[in-house]
Design an enzyme around this catalytic site. Structure first.
Site, short mmCIF file in Angstrom:
data_model
loop_
_atom_site.label_atom_id
_atom_site.label_comp_id
_atom_site.label_asym_id
_atom_site.label_seq_id
_atom_site.Cartn_x
_atom_site.Cartn_y
_atom_site.Cartn_z
CD GLU A 78 68.98 28.00 48.82
OE1 GLU A 78 68.19 27.22 49.92
OE2 GLU A 78 69.59 28.02 48.30
CD GLU A 95 63.45 49.22 32.57
OE1 GLU A 95 62.62 48.79 33.05
OE2 GLU A 95 63.39 50.01 31.48
CB CYS A 154 58.50 45.60 26.48
SG CYS A 154 57.19 46.96 26.77
CG HIS A 183 70.90 24.11 48.64
ND1 HIS A 183 70.80 26.22 49.64
CD2 HIS A 183 72.23 23.54 49.16
CE1 HIS A 183 72.26 25.85 49.37
NE2 HIS A 183 72.78 24.46 49.86
CE1 TYR A 211 58.36 49.97 35.25
CE2 TYR A 211 57.16 51.98 36.55
CZ TYR A 211 57.63 50.04 36.30
OH TYR A 211 56.25 49.15 36.97
CB CYS A 223 55.60 46.20 24.09
SG CYS A 223 56.49 44.94 24.83
CE LYS A 252 63.80 47.08 29.01
NZ LYS A 252 62.29 47.49 29.78
P1 NDP Z 1 58.05 57.99 35.23
O1 NDP Z 1 57.22 58.47 35.58
O2 NDP Z 1 58.17 56.60 35.83
O3 NDP Z 1 59.11 58.52 35.76
C1 NDP Z 1 59.47 60.22 34.85
C2 NDP Z 1 60.45 60.51 35.86
O4 NDP Z 1 60.94 61.76 35.23
C3 NDP Z 1 60.12 60.60 37.30
O5 NDP Z 1 61.23 60.61 37.59
C4 NDP Z 1 59.78 62.25 37.17
O6 NDP Z 1 60.29 62.48 38.55
C5 NDP Z 1 60.59 62.94 36.30
N1 NDP Z 1 60.21 64.05 35.76
C6 NDP Z 1 58.61 64.17 35.50
N2 NDP Z 1 58.70 65.35 35.11
C7 NDP Z 1 59.79 66.37 34.81
C8 NDP Z 1 60.73 67.90 34.80
N3 NDP Z 1 60.51 68.34 34.65
N4 NDP Z 1 61.75 67.47 35.64
C9 NDP Z 1 62.53 66.77 35.66
N5 NDP Z 1 62.26 65.46 35.85
C10 NDP Z 1 60.49 65.18 35.62
O7 NDP Z 1 57.96 57.55 33.63
P2 NDP Z 1 58.78 56.60 32.61
O8 NDP Z 1 58.76 57.39 31.62
O9 NDP Z 1 60.11 56.47 32.67
O10 NDP Z 1 57.99 55.35 32.13
C11 NDP Z 1 56.32 54.89 32.47
C12 NDP Z 1 55.92 54.75 32.86
O11 NDP Z 1 56.32 53.59 31.27
C13 NDP Z 1 55.91 54.12 33.36
O12 NDP Z 1 55.52 54.25 35.00
C14 NDP Z 1 56.01 52.54 33.49
O13 NDP Z 1 54.49 52.24 33.50
C15 NDP Z 1 56.18 52.23 31.63
N6 NDP Z 1 57.79 51.26 31.61
C16 NDP Z 1 57.83 50.45 32.09
C17 NDP Z 1 58.35 49.44 32.37
C18 NDP Z 1 58.51 47.95 32.81
O14 NDP Z 1 58.11 47.51 33.64
N7 NDP Z 1 60.16 47.56 32.78
C19 NDP Z 1 59.99 50.04 31.15
C20 NDP Z 1 59.49 51.18 31.00
C21 NDP Z 1 58.36 52.56 31.20
P3 NDP Z 1 59.19 62.44 39.48
O15 NDP Z 1 59.19 60.69 40.64
O16 NDP Z 1 59.28 63.27 40.85
O17 NDP Z 1 57.97 62.62 39.54
#
Ligand code: NDP
Length: 462
Positions: free
Chosen positions: A445, A185, A50, A440, A181, A45, A53
């Site tokens: 709102e 982002e 976080c 407002h 995510y 984080c 970022k």
């Molecule tokens: P996510 O699980 O959110 O996203 C991973 C992405 O990669 C998905 O779109 C997935 O596709 C894709 N993917 C997985 N495997 C492959 C592959 N072999 N080939 C191509 N694409 C693939 O993970 P993140 O790494 O973005 O984030 C991890 C976690 O970290 C989040 O779930 C969240 O809990 C936390 N986080 C929170 C944030 C916040 O609160 N703002 C910010 C950043 C992270 P598919 O959808 O089809 O599975």
């Protein structure tokens, strides 16, 4: 004086959000606490997630604000952006915050070992640099997760989210792989900073698992930010060329870029942690198996945060760490409630979400669900000319119309959802929302004046 059976009452592996909270609270209770951290204290984080970022998001937002200020009478010629200034300022702040995390532990009497620790048995850890072993009555594993990338040819040419913060220069072109995510982002950040961004996702709608309308809105947000979004393609190879990289996809297409960011998910960091030796079970995903009190299959070993792959968010790890202290050191068994956790995705503008999606609500409650939505152009964007809009959705269940889901996309959604989260947690009803007088003129709102979706002729039903 009786001799202590173990070196420590509690040994924490990992000084991230969950580990530091638990270590600090235990030390404040007078417990003898050891903590090991192989990287900078603060964890994902603070060091590579976080916090840095969010600074990059702010950086990108300034660029947009300068551009849009023209509509408010500002002259904005000769504006430029220097990535190295932002990068170095962020790193300076990361180091300052990491120092605070060390101080919090040490000031409260915990002993911080700046090296990797691995389990030797259920009560023993080995510190990997010094080679020392330490024993503890209770061990807390809070080592988090790390980026995962698919095993495709040339994957060594790609970077992951950890690397983004230290990029030597701002890429002119960036290819972001993923639709979650992190992908959404960083695509938004770099597009906002002036990089030509392509976001390639293997599915048909970004942000898998979110409300369907939110997913569509975020697709629009990315397009409005100039991101070239490509759906239903997966990378098969990354080839380095003189002028950058060529990425091949499973549909035969190729994309040329200067930087490939793989944002394809994160995995618990449980490899080589010695879990077998300590009798700690893991799931097939690598996540440590825990009960509702964060206790592992080894009764004196607990685990909190992303290493357990429950809800992978900093505030959750902190709450799990605090609940662990209540349970183990205050004789007050406490299970953190993982329902209705509000969270945000820092696209630009962001998403705020709490409770169930419409799809999930309908799966659970069938027709006993009412949906309220609105979509509008926020006042600020009228003069600035920004095309960004706000989307709001409230989902209720039953005759009482208890609010079970709120989903927002638009300016200030991340701030609003924190407040709305209180209402959802308190199981307030739509009538309670309606009885609340509007502030407002604000975006917020609209949440207290929503009409059922059927009556809102401008909204597209999906
Ligand atoms: P996510 O699980 O959110 O996203 C991973 C992405 O990669 C998905 O779109 C997935 O596709 C894709 N993917 C997985 N495997 C492959 C592959 N072999 N080939 C191509 N694409 C693939 O993970 P993140 O790494 O973005 O984030 C991890 C976690 O970290 C989040 O779930 C969240 O809990 C936390 N986080 C929170 C944030 C916040 O609160 N703002 C910010 C950043 C992270 P598919 O959808 O089809 O599975």
């Amino acid at each position: 004086m009786s001799k202590r059976k173990y070196d420590y009452d509690l040994f924490v592996i990992g000084a991230g959000s969950g580990g530091v909270r638990a270590g600090r609270l235990a030390a404040q209770l007078g417990k003898c606490v050891g903590v090991a951290e192989e990287s900078l204290p603060g964890g994902t984080c603070v060091v590579r997630g976080c916090v840095p970022k969010k600074f990059l998001v702010y950086g990108a937002d300034f660029g947009e604000a300068i551009e849009k200020a023209k509509g408010y009478g500002w002259s904005t010629e000769n504006v430029s952006f220097d990535w190295t200034v932002l990068r170095d300022s962020v790193q300076k702040e990361v180091n300052r915050l990491s120092g605070i995390y060390s101080t919090i532990l040490e000031k409260n009497g915990a002993e911080l070992h700046r090296e990797r620790a691995e389990l030797v048995d259920a009560h023993t850890v080995r510190l990997c640099t010094s080679g020392e072993t330490k024993t503890a009555e209770t061990i807390l594993i809070a080592v988090g997760g790390s980026p995962w990338t698919p095993d495709i040819k040339g994957i060594e040419h790609a970077i992951v989210s950890d690397d983004v913060f230290l990029l030597p220069e701002q890429p002119k072109r960036m290819l972001v792989i993923g639709g979650g995510y992190i992908a959404c982002e960083f695509a938004g950040v770099f597009a906002g900073l002036g990089t030509d961004v392509i976001q390639a996702y293997r599915g048909g709608r970004l942000l898998n698992g979110f409300d369907a309308e939110v997913r569509d809105e975020v697709g629009q947000v990315q397009i409005r930010n100039g991101i070239d979004t490509r759906f239903n393609i997966s990378p098969t190879e990354i080839r380095k060329t003189d002028g950058g990289y060529i990425v091949s996809f499973n549909d035969g297409s190729k994309i040329g870029t200067d930087c490939v960011l793989m944002a394809t998910g994160r995995r618990p960091k449980t490899d080589t942690l010695g879990l077998d030796a300590a009798g700690v079970d893991v799931e097939s995903s690598g996540a440590i198996t825990v009960d509702e009190f964060s206790r592992t299959s080894q009764p004196n070993i607990y685990a909190v945060g992303d290493v357990t792959n429950r809800v992978n968010l900093t505030p959750v790890a902190i709450r799990e760490g605090a609940a662990f202290i209540e349970t183990v050191f205050k004789d007050n068994p406490t299970a953190f409630d993982h329902d209705d956790i509000a969270s945000a995705v820092f696209t630009r503008p962001p998403v705020g979400t709490c409770g169930v999606s419409e799809g999930e609500a309908r799966r659970r409650y069938g027709d006993d669900v009412t949906v309220y939505t609105t979509q509008f152009r926020p006042m600020k964007n009228v003069l600035s000319g920004s095309e960004h809009r706000c989307f709001m959705k409230v989902i209720t269940k039953g005759k009482q119309e208890t609010v079970i889901g709120v989903h927002l996309v638009g300016d200030d959604s991340a701030e609003m959802i924190q407040m709305v989260g209180i209402a959802i947690k308190a199981k307030l009803t739509k009538a309670d929302f309606d009885a609340t007088c509007a502030v407002h003129p604000t975006i917020a709102e609209e949440i207290v004046t929503l009409k059922p979706r059927e009556l809102n002729k401008t909204t597209v039903v999906t």
